[in-house]
Write a protein that holds these residues in place. Sequence first.
Motif, PDB file in Angstrom:
ATOM      1  N   PRO A 209       0.845  -1.206   0.000  1.00  0.00           N
ATOM      2  CA  PRO A 209       0.000   0.000   0.000  1.00  0.00           C
ATOM      3  C   PRO A 209       0.876   1.251   0.000  1.00  0.00           C
ATOM      4  O   PRO A 209       2.003   1.237   0.508  1.00  0.00           O
ATOM      5  N   ASP A 210       0.364   2.344  -0.564  1.00  0.00           N
ATOM      6  CA  ASP A 210       1.153   3.568  -0.676  1.00  0.00           C
ATOM      7  C   ASP A 210       1.701   4.025   0.670  1.00  0.00           C
ATOM      8  O   ASP A 210       2.841   4.476   0.768  1.00  0.00           O
ATOM      9  N   ALA A 211       0.908   3.885   1.722  1.00  0.00           N
ATOM     10  CA  ALA A 211       1.358   4.344   3.048  1.00  0.00           C
ATOM     11  C   ALA A 211       2.585   3.582   3.522  1.00  0.00           C
ATOM     12  O   ALA A 211       3.479   4.148   4.158  1.00  0.00           O
ATOM     13  N   ARG A 212       2.645   2.309   3.197  1.00  0.00           N
ATOM     14  CA  ARG A 212       3.778   1.503   3.658  1.00  0.00           C
ATOM     15  C   ARG A 212       5.009   1.689   2.771  1.00  0.00           C
ATOM     16  O   ARG A 212       6.116   1.337   3.176  1.00  0.00           O
ATOM     17  N   LEU A 213       4.811   2.231   1.562  1.00  0.00           N
ATOM     18  CA  LEU A 213       5.951   2.506   0.691  1.00  0.00           C
ATOM     19  C   LEU A 213       6.779   3.673   1.213  1.00  0.00           C
ATOM     20  O   LEU A 213       7.946   3.817   0.861  1.00  0.00           O
ATOM     21  N   LYS A 214       6.174   4.501   2.065  1.00  0.00           N
ATOM     22  CA  LYS A 214       6.864   5.688   2.556  1.00  0.00           C
ATOM     23  C   LYS A 214       7.775   5.386   3.741  1.00  0.00           C
ATOM     24  O   LYS A 214       8.510   6.258   4.192  1.00  0.00           O
ATOM     25  N   THR A 215       7.717   4.182   4.262  1.00  0.00           N
ATOM     26  CA  THR A 215       8.556   3.827   5.401  1.00  0.00           C
ATOM     27  C   THR A 215       9.847   3.180   4.933  1.00  0.00           C
ATOM     28  O   THR A 215       9.928   2.651   3.823  1.00  0.00           O
ATOM     29  N   GLY A 223       0.936   2.124  10.174  1.00  0.00           N
ATOM     30  CA  GLY A 223       1.504   3.172  11.013  1.00  0.00           C
ATOM     31  C   GLY A 223       2.935   3.483  10.651  1.00  0.00           C
ATOM     32  O   GLY A 223       3.478   4.499  11.068  1.00  0.00           O
ATOM     33  N   GLY A 224       3.579   2.574   9.896  1.00  0.00           N
ATOM     34  CA  GLY A 224       4.921   2.852   9.398  1.00  0.00           C
ATOM     35  C   GLY A 224       6.065   2.217  10.158  1.00  0.00           C
ATOM     36  O   GLY A 224       7.215   2.275   9.712  1.00  0.00           O
ATOM     37  N   ALA A 225       5.799   1.614  11.306  1.00  0.00           N
ATOM     38  CA  ALA A 225       6.876   0.974  12.068  1.00  0.00           C
ATOM     39  C   ALA A 225       7.249  -0.363  11.442  1.00  0.00           C
ATOM     40  O   ALA A 225       6.497  -0.933  10.645  1.00  0.00           O
ATOM     41  N   GLY A 226       8.427  -0.860  11.803  1.00  0.00           N
ATOM     42  CA  GLY A 226       8.816  -2.187  11.359  1.00  0.00           C
ATOM     43  C   GLY A 226       8.052  -3.249  12.129  1.00  0.00           C
ATOM     44  O   GLY A 226       7.650  -3.038  13.273  1.00  0.00           O
ATOM     45  N   ILE A 338      20.122   2.323 -10.241  1.00  0.00           N
ATOM     46  CA  ILE A 338      19.818   2.924  -8.932  1.00  0.00           C
ATOM     47  C   ILE A 338      20.622   2.196  -7.880  1.00  0.00           C
ATOM     48  O   ILE A 338      20.701   0.979  -7.853  1.00  0.00           O
ATOM     49  N   SER A 339      21.262   2.961  -6.991  1.00  0.00           N
ATOM     50  CA  SER A 339      22.163   2.328  -6.030  1.00  0.00           C
ATOM     51  C   SER A 339      21.423   1.571  -4.940  1.00  0.00           C
ATOM     52  O   SER A 339      21.866   0.532  -4.505  1.00  0.00           O
ATOM     53  N   THR A 340      20.293   2.101  -4.477  1.00  0.00           N
ATOM     54  CA  THR A 340      19.515   1.407  -3.455  1.00  0.00           C
ATOM     55  C   THR A 340      18.050   1.605  -3.741  1.00  0.00           C
ATOM     56  O   THR A 340      17.650   2.339  -4.637  1.00  0.00           O
ATOM     57  N   TRP A 341      17.219   0.957  -2.919  1.00  0.00           N
ATOM     58  CA  TRP A 341      15.768   1.104  -3.047  1.00  0.00           C
ATOM     59  C   TRP A 341      15.284   2.391  -2.393  1.00  0.00           C
ATOM     60  O   TRP A 341      14.113   2.714  -2.443  1.00  0.00           O
ATOM     61  N   GLY A 342      16.199   3.072  -1.725  1.00  0.00           N
ATOM     62  CA  GLY A 342      15.798   4.299  -1.031  1.00  0.00           C
ATOM     63  C   GLY A 342      15.209   4.000   0.318  1.00  0.00           C
ATOM     64  O   GLY A 342      15.164   2.871   0.761  1.00  0.00           O
ATOM     65  N   GLY A 343      14.721   5.016   0.995  1.00  0.00           N
ATOM     66  CA  GLY A 343      14.115   4.832   2.304  1.00  0.00           C
ATOM     67  C   GLY A 343      15.130   4.947   3.387  1.00  0.00           C
ATOM     68  O   GLY A 343      16.309   5.023   3.176  1.00  0.00           O
TER      69      GLY A 343
END
Length: 343
Positions: A209-215, A223-226, A338-343
């Motif tokens: 989901p888009d919300a979890r892509l931002k973590t 909520g975004g936590a691991g 791209i060097s990493t997936w980002g985040g």
Amino acid sequence: MAKKPGFRTLGDVVEWWLSRIEGDRTRSEKYRASMACLMRKHVLPRVGKVALRKVDRVTLDDQLVFPMHQELAPRTVQKALQGLRQAFAMAETQKRMDSNPLAGTTFRDFYKGKLRPKPAALSRVDLAELVQHLVSVFNAEPAKGMLPLMMLAHGTRIAETLGARWGHVSLDERVWVIPEANTKSRREHVLPLTTQVLGLLRRYRAALPDARLKTAWLFPVRGGAGMALTSGHALMREVSGRQWTSHDLRKLMRSSLADIGVDHMVGELLINHALGVTTETYLTRDAMDRRREALERWHARLDECGFADAHGQKVAVPALLKNDCKPEAAGDSAVSGISTWGG
């Protein structure tokens, strides 16, 4: 036995020790939680009120070890005694008591039987059915199937897998770096990423989901936590129907490597077991190449069982490579700028 002010009973020593290890980040979360549960549930109710001057092997045997043997597995009793020995040793080292009544005490003083390892719930004959099951779970619910697939593919422990961040994954280098803070061995562990796993990561990321892509977490929760370790174990129980555990996936991966011609020492490196300074020095020069080839063989074996239906890549690699063969990828390339997936 002479004692310092503050410690009157065995329970005082244990509670003091638990307060130290529960805040010790050099110990794994799993160890801290399991030891605290074991000591408070089984040790303190039995011997917590025993005065320090009365602590000896006879008291331990009568009030702790023998009663625990009637209810619990020998390895659980052994772990309880190890916790007690560590508590008293720390107290003595810090000069909080003048003498240690458990000095020199071992589990073998109370138990002479064989300590057999817990039998694995999964064997090589279960591999094909297991892979097909995990792939079906992943295709239906990627957020539920990704964790067991990543663990089976790499033989990683559940805690270090859950600690993964997108920033730990490099597309340029095609590696997954597990920081030393996340590993049981407390040393950085670098795992090559095969074409199959890169494809799996892409499919998984696209399904989040888009919300979890931002973590930053590879395995985020609402909520975004691991994902917490307890939640990870609960997920495994759900996926397995309580038939196997996360550690059974690790055992199965390790035992299967010999079947596809992977050298014993390379297999130990892959699951981050210590080999000794001499052996590791010998393997340093080409260790990454050997790890990559081993994982390419292993993931080719998983493809034979249906893994490709999850990652969607076409990889022309036989599981049993000859020693002078190099794996070749066919179809979509796994290389990215791209060097990493980002985040």
